[in-house]
Design an enzyme around this catalytic site. Structure first.
Site, PDB file in Angstrom:
ATOM      1  N   ALA A 184     -33.297  -4.355 -31.682  1.00 14.76           N
ATOM      2  CA  ALA A 184     -32.698  -3.723 -30.500  1.00 14.76           C
ATOM      3  C   ALA A 184     -32.426  -4.758 -29.401  1.00 14.76           C
ATOM      4  O   ALA A 184     -33.188  -5.705 -29.265  1.00 14.76           O
ATOM      5  CB  ALA A 184     -33.637  -2.648 -29.952  1.00 14.76           C
ATOM      6  N   PRO A 185     -31.317  -4.590 -28.673  1.00 12.54           N
ATOM      7  CA  PRO A 185     -30.386  -3.454 -28.692  1.00 12.54           C
ATOM      8  C   PRO A 185     -29.288  -3.539 -29.750  1.00 12.54           C
ATOM      9  O   PRO A 185     -28.395  -2.686 -29.771  1.00 12.54           O
ATOM     10  CB  PRO A 185     -29.773  -3.502 -27.281  1.00 12.54           C
ATOM     11  CG  PRO A 185     -29.822  -4.946 -26.896  1.00 12.54           C
ATOM     12  CD  PRO A 185     -31.072  -5.503 -27.526  1.00 12.54           C
ATOM     13  N   GLY A 186     -29.301  -4.538 -30.601  1.00 10.19           N
ATOM     14  CA  GLY A 186     -28.376  -4.510 -31.734  1.00 10.19           C
ATOM     15  C   GLY A 186     -27.221  -5.496 -31.660  1.00 10.19           C
ATOM     16  O   GLY A 186     -26.339  -5.472 -32.508  1.00 10.19           O
ATOM     17  N   GLY A 187     -27.243  -6.390 -30.668  1.00 13.94           N
ATOM     18  CA  GLY A 187     -26.136  -7.351 -30.521  1.00 13.94           C
ATOM     19  C   GLY A 187     -25.969  -8.231 -31.755  1.00 13.94           C
ATOM     20  O   GLY A 187     -24.856  -8.426 -32.254  1.00 13.94           O
ATOM     21  N   GLU A 205     -36.784  -1.879 -35.308  1.00 12.64           N
ATOM     22  CA  GLU A 205     -37.210  -2.084 -33.916  1.00 12.64           C
ATOM     23  C   GLU A 205     -38.475  -1.264 -33.681  1.00 12.64           C
ATOM     24  O   GLU A 205     -38.526  -0.082 -34.014  1.00 12.64           O
ATOM     25  CB  GLU A 205     -36.069  -1.641 -32.967  1.00 12.64           C
ATOM     26  CG  GLU A 205     -36.457  -1.488 -31.509  1.00 12.64           C
ATOM     27  CD  GLU A 205     -37.024  -2.760 -30.880  1.00 12.64           C
ATOM     28  OE1 GLU A 205     -36.430  -3.835 -31.054  1.00 12.64           O
ATOM     29  OE2 GLU A 205     -38.080  -2.661 -30.212  1.00 12.64           O
ATOM     30  N   ASP A 236     -43.429  -1.365 -36.847  1.00 13.20           N
ATOM     31  CA  ASP A 236     -43.888  -2.696 -36.467  1.00 13.20           C
ATOM     32  C   ASP A 236     -43.370  -3.678 -37.525  1.00 13.20           C
ATOM     33  O   ASP A 236     -43.684  -3.526 -38.717  1.00 13.20           O
ATOM     34  CB  ASP A 236     -45.428  -2.712 -36.419  1.00 13.20           C
ATOM     35  CG  ASP A 236     -45.937  -3.984 -35.763  1.00 13.20           C
ATOM     36  OD1 ASP A 236     -45.350  -5.070 -36.019  1.00 13.20           O
ATOM     37  OD2 ASP A 236     -46.899  -3.918 -34.983  1.00 13.20           O
ATOM     38  N   ASP A 254     -35.334 -12.364 -34.556  1.00 16.27           N
ATOM     39  CA  ASP A 254     -34.947 -12.649 -33.170  1.00 16.27           C
ATOM     40  C   ASP A 254     -36.123 -12.141 -32.338  1.00 16.27           C
ATOM     41  O   ASP A 254     -36.150 -11.000 -31.898  1.00 16.27           O
ATOM     42  CB  ASP A 254     -33.642 -11.919 -32.859  1.00 16.27           C
ATOM     43  CG  ASP A 254     -33.051 -12.337 -31.525  1.00 16.27           C
ATOM     44  OD1 ASP A 254     -33.208 -13.508 -31.143  1.00 16.27           O
ATOM     45  OD2 ASP A 254     -32.446 -11.471 -30.854  1.00 16.27           O
ATOM     46  N   CYS A 308     -35.080 -16.570 -26.878  1.00 15.53           N
ATOM     47  CA  CYS A 308     -34.246 -16.934 -25.732  1.00 15.53           C
ATOM     48  C   CYS A 308     -35.128 -17.531 -24.632  1.00 15.53           C
ATOM     49  O   CYS A 308     -34.985 -17.211 -23.455  1.00 15.53           O
ATOM     50  CB  CYS A 308     -33.420 -15.753 -25.243  1.00 15.53           C
ATOM     51  SG  CYS A 308     -34.374 -14.285 -24.916  1.00 15.53           S
TER      52      CYS A 308
HETATM   53  C1  LIG Z   1     -35.152 -10.544 -28.341  1.00 15.51           C
HETATM   54  S1  LIG Z   1     -35.243  -8.844 -28.592  1.00 15.51           S
HETATM   55  C2  LIG Z   1     -34.099  -8.596 -29.920  1.00 15.51           C
HETATM   56  C3  LIG Z   1     -32.650  -8.619 -29.502  1.00 15.51           C
HETATM   57  C4  LIG Z   1     -31.734  -8.184 -30.634  1.00 15.51           C
HETATM   58  N1  LIG Z   1     -31.938  -8.988 -31.828  1.00 15.51           N
HETATM   59  C5  LIG Z   1     -30.277  -8.278 -30.239  1.00 15.51           C
HETATM   60  O1  LIG Z   1     -29.599  -9.250 -30.557  1.00 15.51           O
HETATM   61  O2  LIG Z   1     -29.793  -7.337 -29.597  1.00 15.51           O
HETATM   62  C6  LIG Z   1     -36.776  -8.660 -29.390  1.00 15.51           C
HETATM   63  C7  LIG Z   1     -37.041  -7.225 -29.821  1.00 15.51           C
HETATM   64  O3  LIG Z   1     -38.232  -7.226 -30.609  1.00 15.51           O
HETATM   65  C8  LIG Z   1     -38.885  -6.010 -30.387  1.00 15.51           C
HETATM   66  N2  LIG Z   1     -40.268  -6.157 -30.891  1.00 15.51           N
HETATM   67  C9  LIG Z   1     -41.383  -6.541 -30.229  1.00 15.51           C
HETATM   68  N3  LIG Z   1     -42.452  -6.527 -31.048  1.00 15.51           N
HETATM   69  C10 LIG Z   1     -41.995  -6.134 -32.262  1.00 15.51           C
HETATM   70  C11 LIG Z   1     -42.630  -5.889 -33.510  1.00 15.51           C
HETATM   71  N4  LIG Z   1     -43.952  -6.069 -33.674  1.00 15.51           N
HETATM   72  N5  LIG Z   1     -41.866  -5.471 -34.534  1.00 15.51           N
HETATM   73  C12 LIG Z   1     -40.542  -5.283 -34.387  1.00 15.51           C
HETATM   74  N6  LIG Z   1     -39.887  -5.471 -33.218  1.00 15.51           N
HETATM   75  C13 LIG Z   1     -40.612  -5.888 -32.179  1.00 15.51           C
HETATM   76  C14 LIG Z   1     -38.748  -5.811 -28.904  1.00 15.51           C
HETATM   77  O4  LIG Z   1     -38.982  -4.470 -28.546  1.00 15.51           O
HETATM   78  C15 LIG Z   1     -37.310  -6.268 -28.676  1.00 15.51           C
HETATM   79  O5  LIG Z   1     -36.437  -5.185 -28.758  1.00 15.51           O
END
Ligand SMILES: C[S@@+](CC[C@H](N)C(=O)[O-])C[C@H]1O[C@@H](n2cnc3c(N)ncnc32)[C@H](O)[C@@H]1O
Length: 379
Positions: A184-187, A205, A236, A254, A308
């Site tokens: 999320a958010p899916g970019g 997510e 998770d 990511d 990031c």
């Molecule tokens: C950097 S963001 C991802 C952005 C996404 N890849 C994009 O390009 O739109 C990291 C995401 O990892 C999620 N996250 C955190 N802990 C996680 C876990 N244990 N398992 C899966 N997702 C997790 C967060 O809620 C967040 O939405």
């Protein structure tokens, strides 16, 4: 696991114009893109968004913390990057066109307004993908966001162009099975679908509300006909390796990280301090997510890790710890050709140790921070 169900929502639309503003803080130039402003599928007025960004306050405790850590880790580079990060008015936005929508008119409008392609033309032998089209502007141009309308696909996605680097490093080919572990958010999931036709793109997510946001993104950009290719879970990511061992050709991690750009504008001192306190837990979570990704990828398959943040503890140190503790895993160098072709647009830091690649923002090329590193599972 959920397959995608498209749901409807009432939409409001307002006409809008775009703002171009130079990093120097000179007088803003506004212009109208004929079909974009005529298309009227806009959300928040860009001027309103620009005003909000300008009014955001820097969180002093986060800034101080970053000053100490990044001066030590990056030296002069931190000073130039900090200048960009602290001035949201100079931030550039990439416009990732949606190949599933009708965007011919918008593309023409953007190009006549000074936008150009980030990557080689799709028919070039150096092109990374058949379809991916990201347009950028040398100024801080900002298009309006498009609103979700049931039955209509949005024509473009706005993003930090450096976000494409992990997707390009993943180099998905038609027919591959791909896992986007933290989606999320899916970019990036959307970007993957611009580069190829995978047999499966599984997006996951953990956070419920962000999972809903991910679903909305996919519904807004991806045709229903691709519904069978996509699956989405709200779990998770650390559990997915055990649940789906060796199932994927490629996995993108990511990772959740100290999002430097946004943390600098934390909503108040309390939020900033909470984030800093929790920060030391991130490398452990990142390593666990990577282990899960390595279990989910097939032998010979590729895992791409990205964040990031500039933070060495969340970038090179995570990769090094993983490489030293896991057998049958090797570092994959990103292709020189890819780094070379992007060097005109992105400023890459010289990393010590030289593990992975880090894009750092600078005036006129405000993309990043974005760290990317590839791993291959040998056995
Ligand atoms: C950097 S963001 C991802 C952005 C996404 N890849 C994009 O390009 O739109 C990291 C995401 O990892 C999620 N996250 C955190 N802990 C996680 C876990 N244990 N398992 C899966 N997702 C997790 C967060 O809620 C967040 O939405």
């Amino acid at each position: 696991m959920l397959s995608l169900k498209w749901f409807s929502k009432t939409n409001v639309f307002t006409g809008c114009c775009c703002i171009i503003k130079g990093c120097s803080g000179s007088v803003p130039v506004s212009f109208q893109l004929n079909r974009i402003s005529r298309g009227l599928h806009t959300g928040l007025c860009v001027q309103e968004e620009t005003r909000r960004r300008t009014e955001r306050k820097v969180c002093e405790s986060v800034l101080q913390h970053f000053n100490t850590q990044y001066t030590e880790e990056l030296g002069e580079l931190w000073l130039s990057s900090r200048e960009v990060l602290l001035n949201p008015q100079c931030w550039q936005y990439g416009v990732l066109l949606n190949r599933f929508s009708d965007h011919v008119d918008i593309e023409a409008d953007l190009k006549s307004s000074g936008y150009y392609s980030l990557l080689s033309p799709p028919d070039s032998p150096f092109s990374r993908s058949q379809h991916l089209q990201c347009l950028v502007h040398k100024e801080a141009a900002r298009l309006p966001k498009q609103r979700h309308r049931d039955g209509w696909l949005k024509q473009y996605y706005l993003l930090n162009a450096a976000s494409l680097l992990p997707v390009l490093a993943l180099a998905v080919r038609d027919g591959e099975k791909v896992l986007d572990l933290c989606s999320a958010p899916g970019g990036k999931a959307f970007a993957v679908l611009q580069t190829a036709n995978p047999a499966l793109l599984h997006c996951n997510e953990v956070d419920k509300s962000r999972y809903m946001w991910l679903m909305k993104t996919l519904q807004s950009y991806v045709p229903r006909a691709l519904g069978d290719t996509l699956s989405v879970t709200n779990e998770d990511g650390r559990d997915i390796g055990n649940q789906k061992p060796g199932m994927f050709d490629k996995v993108l991690v990511d990772a959740p990280c100290s999002n430097d750009r946004s943390w600098l504008f934390s909503a108040g001192a309390q939020q900033g301090e909470l984030r800093l306190r929790e920060r030391s837990k991130l490398p452990q979570l990142q390593k666990q997510l990577l282990c899960s990704a390595l279990a989910a990828v097939r032998p010979g398959g590729l895992v791409v890790y990205s964040t990031c943040t500039f933070s060495r503890a969340e970038n090179q140190a995570v990769m090094e710890a993983l490489l030293s503790s896991s057998q049958g895993v090797e570092l994959v160098e990103l292709e020189e050709e890819l780094i070379g072709s992007l060097s005109a647009h992105f400023k890459f830091a010289r990393l010590q140790p030289p593990v992975g690649h880090l894009v750092v923002p600078e005036q006129g090329r405000t993309w990043g921070p974005m760290y990317v590193c590839g791993l291959r599972r040998r056995s």
